[in-house]
Design a protein around this motif. Sequence first.
Motif, PDB file in Angstrom:
ATOM      1  N   ALA A 180       0.829  -1.204   0.000  1.00 36.52           N
ATOM      2  CA  ALA A 180       0.000   0.000   0.000  1.00 36.52           C
ATOM      3  C   ALA A 180       0.866   1.257   0.000  1.00 36.52           C
ATOM      4  CB  ALA A 180      -0.942  -0.017   1.192  1.00 36.52           C
ATOM      5  N   ALA A 181       1.040   1.856   1.136  1.00 37.33           N
ATOM      6  CA  ALA A 181       1.708   3.162   1.217  1.00 37.33           C
ATOM      7  C   ALA A 181       3.139   3.147   0.706  1.00 37.33           C
ATOM      8  CB  ALA A 181       1.672   3.666   2.652  1.00 37.33           C
ATOM      9  N   ILE A 182       3.933   2.198   1.132  1.00 38.75           N
ATOM     10  CA  ILE A 182       5.348   2.226   0.752  1.00 38.75           C
ATOM     11  C   ILE A 182       5.520   1.945  -0.753  1.00 38.75           C
ATOM     12  CG2 ILE A 182       6.109  -0.139   1.200  1.00 38.75           C
ATOM     13  CD1 ILE A 182       8.467   1.150   2.783  1.00 38.75           C
ATOM     14  N   ALA A 183       4.706   1.066  -1.333  1.00 34.04           N
ATOM     15  CA  ALA A 183       4.793   0.797  -2.773  1.00 34.04           C
ATOM     16  C   ALA A 183       4.326   2.005  -3.578  1.00 34.04           C
ATOM     17  CB  ALA A 183       3.981  -0.436  -3.143  1.00 34.04           C
ATOM     18  N   SER A 184       3.272   2.673  -3.126  1.00 30.78           N
ATOM     19  CA  SER A 184       2.786   3.836  -3.866  1.00 30.78           C
ATOM     20  C   SER A 184       3.764   5.007  -3.782  1.00 30.78           C
ATOM     21  CB  SER A 184       1.407   4.261  -3.361  1.00 30.78           C
ATOM     22  OG  SER A 184       1.482   4.739  -2.039  1.00 30.78           O
ATOM     23  N   ALA A 185       4.668   4.976  -2.807  1.00 34.47           N
ATOM     24  CA  ALA A 185       5.689   6.022  -2.676  1.00 34.47           C
ATOM     25  C   ALA A 185       6.987   5.647  -3.387  1.00 34.47           C
ATOM     26  CB  ALA A 185       5.956   6.296  -1.200  1.00 34.47           C
ATOM     27  N   GLY A 186       6.995   4.508  -4.091  1.00 31.79           N
ATOM     28  CA  GLY A 186       8.181   4.120  -4.836  1.00 31.79           C
ATOM     29  C   GLY A 186       8.872   2.880  -4.326  1.00 31.79           C
ATOM     30  N   GLY A 187       8.336   2.265  -3.281  1.00 33.42           N
ATOM     31  CA  GLY A 187       8.926   1.053  -2.739  1.00 33.42           C
ATOM     32  C   GLY A 187       8.590  -0.165  -3.569  1.00 33.42           C
ATOM     33  N   LYS A 188       8.963  -1.336  -3.074  1.00 35.14           N
ATOM     34  CA  LYS A 188       8.777  -2.589  -3.797  1.00 35.14           C
ATOM     35  C   LYS A 188       7.732  -3.450  -3.100  1.00 35.14           C
ATOM     36  CE  LYS A 188      13.718  -2.358  -4.151  1.00 35.14           C
ATOM     37  NZ  LYS A 188      14.907  -2.743  -3.467  1.00 35.14           N
TER      38      LYS A 188
END
Length: 125
Positions: free
Chosen positions: A32-40
């Motif tokens: 969710a949040a971390i992937a939408s901010a560029g995470g994996k």
Amino acid sequence: VTRFGGELYEEHNSLNVWSSGLWISTATGSTAAIASAGGKPMEPSSRSLQYLIREHMIENSPNKEEMKNLNNDVFSHDEKLHLRWNSQKGRIFIDGSHLMHNLELGDEILINSHAPPLALFTRDD
């Protein structure tokens, strides 16, 4: 080799970060949040943790591309992330705004993934 809370550990990588914050996520929080901010996105069963440096200020860094590559990574179940707070004041938030702790210059935080695994209930389709 350095020491945290009386426990010796070996430091493998070191990075000085000037940013608006640092996100750390379990595998189930990575989609969710971390992937939408560029995470994996990670496999839900993974016991690893992921970090993402938010708005890393590296404009004047001589090794800008190398620094960008360090913005997001995964550390395994047997690794630890050691943080030293170098600003006058700050806060650490755990599980969003559910738990908060104030930080002051020189505070140190040691993060690992040794918590009991999360019971995950999914639908079989």
